[in-house]
Scaffold this motif. Structure first.
Motif, PDB file in Angstrom:
ATOM      1  N   PHE A 172       0.872  -1.184   0.000  1.00  0.00           N
ATOM      2  CA  PHE A 172       0.000   0.000   0.000  1.00  0.00           C
ATOM      3  C   PHE A 172       0.903   1.226   0.000  1.00  0.00           C
ATOM      4  CE2 PHE A 172      -2.029  -3.581   1.881  1.00  0.00           C
ATOM      5  CZ  PHE A 172      -3.312  -3.557   1.385  1.00  0.00           C
ATOM      6  N   LEU A 173       0.369   2.360  -0.407  1.00  0.00           N
ATOM      7  CA  LEU A 173       1.188   3.570  -0.345  1.00  0.00           C
ATOM      8  C   LEU A 173       1.450   3.892   1.124  1.00  0.00           C
ATOM      9  CD1 LEU A 173      -0.366   5.844  -3.107  1.00  0.00           C
ATOM     10  CD2 LEU A 173       1.651   4.356  -3.228  1.00  0.00           C
ATOM     11  N   ARG A 223      -1.528  -2.844 -11.215  1.00  0.00           N
ATOM     12  CA  ARG A 223      -2.169  -1.538 -11.018  1.00  0.00           C
ATOM     13  C   ARG A 223      -2.682  -1.502  -9.584  1.00  0.00           C
ATOM     14  NH1 ARG A 223      -7.809  -2.006 -10.953  1.00  0.00           N
ATOM     15  NH2 ARG A 223      -8.641  -3.912 -11.872  1.00  0.00           N
ATOM     16  N   GLY A 224      -3.089  -0.330  -9.116  1.00  0.00           N
ATOM     17  CA  GLY A 224      -3.627  -0.230  -7.763  1.00  0.00           C
ATOM     18  C   GLY A 224      -5.088  -0.671  -7.742  1.00  0.00           C
ATOM     19  N   PHE A 225      -5.440  -1.558  -6.798  1.00  0.00           N
ATOM     20  CA  PHE A 225      -6.827  -2.022  -6.669  1.00  0.00           C
ATOM     21  C   PHE A 225      -7.473  -1.307  -5.483  1.00  0.00           C
ATOM     22  CE2 PHE A 225      -4.537  -5.575  -8.626  1.00  0.00           C
ATOM     23  CZ  PHE A 225      -5.333  -5.795  -9.736  1.00  0.00           C
ATOM     24  N   ALA A 226      -8.750  -0.947  -5.644  1.00  0.00           N
ATOM     25  CA  ALA A 226      -9.456  -0.274  -4.552  1.00  0.00           C
ATOM     26  C   ALA A 226      -9.486  -1.191  -3.333  1.00  0.00           C
ATOM     27  CB  ALA A 226     -10.873   0.061  -5.006  1.00  0.00           C
ATOM     28  N   ALA A 227      -9.150  -0.630  -2.158  1.00  0.00           N
ATOM     29  CA  ALA A 227      -9.189  -1.399  -0.909  1.00  0.00           C
ATOM     30  C   ALA A 227      -9.988  -0.582   0.109  1.00  0.00           C
ATOM     31  CB  ALA A 227      -7.759  -1.663  -0.436  1.00  0.00           C
ATOM     32  N   ALA A 228     -10.037  -1.048   1.353  1.00  0.00           N
ATOM     33  CA  ALA A 228     -10.868  -0.376   2.367  1.00  0.00           C
ATOM     34  C   ALA A 228     -10.385   1.050   2.611  1.00  0.00           C
ATOM     35  CB  ALA A 228     -10.826  -1.184   3.659  1.00  0.00           C
ATOM     36  N   GLN A 229     -11.296   1.884   3.046  1.00  0.00           N
ATOM     37  CA  GLN A 229     -11.016   3.272   3.450  1.00  0.00           C
ATOM     38  C   GLN A 229     -10.276   4.073   2.376  1.00  0.00           C
ATOM     39  OE1 GLN A 229      -9.010   2.827   7.229  1.00  0.00           O
ATOM     40  NE2 GLN A 229     -10.896   2.250   8.262  1.00  0.00           N
ATOM     41  N   GLY A 230     -10.598   3.806   1.117  1.00  0.00           N
ATOM     42  CA  GLY A 230     -10.023   4.582   0.013  1.00  0.00           C
ATOM     43  C   GLY A 230      -8.567   4.244  -0.300  1.00  0.00           C
ATOM     44  N   ALA A 231      -8.004   3.242   0.364  1.00  0.00           N
ATOM     45  CA  ALA A 231      -6.597   2.868   0.097  1.00  0.00           C
ATOM     46  C   ALA A 231      -6.500   2.130  -1.240  1.00  0.00           C
ATOM     47  CB  ALA A 231      -6.082   1.972   1.218  1.00  0.00           C
ATOM     48  N   ARG A 232      -5.280   2.013  -1.750  1.00  0.00           N
ATOM     49  CA  ARG A 232      -5.064   1.222  -2.967  1.00  0.00           C
ATOM     50  C   ARG A 232      -4.066   0.123  -2.683  1.00  0.00           C
ATOM     51  NH1 ARG A 232      -8.178   3.297  -6.484  1.00  0.00           N
ATOM     52  NH2 ARG A 232      -7.726   1.935  -8.216  1.00  0.00           N
TER      53      ARG A 232
END
Ligand SMILES: C[S@@+](CC[C@H](N)C(=O)[O-])C[C@H]1O[C@@H](n2cnc3c(N)ncnc32)[C@H](O)[C@@H]1O
Length: 213
Positions: free
Chosen positions: A162-163, A191-200
């Motif tokens: 995650f970032l 690529r970045g996948f959508a995760a909880a609380q707007g994280a990628r």
């Protein structure tokens, strides 16, 4: 060809996903596992990416064993199709109830209760660890990796990152270079996948650097 079209449909299609969800709810009543597992792979694009990319790697490189620590119901490990019949698929999780259901869903895989301790003494392996390592502090996971690397010949490591500046439930994001002590190189990042609380969430593939390469 037909097999691979069916496989992609089985892990992607919404109707198939809804059917699985009903089946998982039924299994949950019997085996009493956590509700997190009720979301099938069909609705989790990061998991589909891992199945397809890992399977392409292991089938090209003739890997002998693919392991997933923290496998849950086995949605990832169970859906990887291996062309070499001798290639073992091993799912490992610390929760015994979820493993009982995983065994029903994926008879082609072996499921073991435990954690990274179950990864020792395996040769020509691929190791997947996603969607739980963000709860493990970096120095603790590094120690686990040191033990795994001492005793197992892991060719490919698959992990999620995650970032680091995101303030979310994803407490720890791991750096492959540090985790694997400079012995692996990143050969693919999704690529970045959508995760909880707007994280990628990113999926990274780290290949062992061979001495003669
Ligand atoms: C959120 S689920 C993810 C399942 C799967 N990796 C996926 O992404 O589809 C996390 C799983 O990791 C397991 N788990 C958490 N910490 C673990 C550990 N230290 N060792 C082994 N399994 C662990 C949990 O029991 C749970 O089944």
């Amino acid at each position: 060809m037909i097999n691979s079209v069916f496989q992609k449909w089985w892990i992607s299609d919404t109707v198939a996903g809804n059917y699985k969800r009903v089946m998982y709810q039924f299994l949950q009543k019997i085996f009493l596992f956590d509700s997190w597992h009720l979301e099938p792979i069909n609705f989790r694009p990061y998991a589909k990416e891992i199945v397809l990319a890992t399977e392409s790697y292991i089938n090209q490189k003739n890997i002998q064993c693919v392991m997933e620590v923290g496998c849950g119901l086995g949605d990832i490990i169970g859906n990887i199709k291996v062309s070499n019949r001798k290639c073992q698929k091993i799912g490992i999780d610390r929760e015994k109830n979820v493993l009982k259901a995983a065994k029903v869903l994926h008879p082609s895989a072996i499921f073991l209760q435990g954690s990274f301790d179950q990864c020792i003494s395996r040769d020509e392996t691929c190791l997947i660890m996603v969607n739980f390592i963000h709860r493990i502090p970096c120095d603790e996971l590094k120690k686990e990796m040191q033990r795994v690397l001492l005793k197992s010949n892991v060719k490919l490591m698959v992990l999620d990152t995650f970032l680091s500046n995101e303030n979310t439930v994803y407490e720890y994001s791991h750096c492959g270079r540090e985790l694997f002590a400079g012995k692996y190189r990143c050969i693919r990042k999704s690529r970045g996948f959508a995760a909880a609380q707007g994280a990628r969430r990113y999926i990274e593939y780290w290949e062992k650097i061979e001495k003669n390469s």
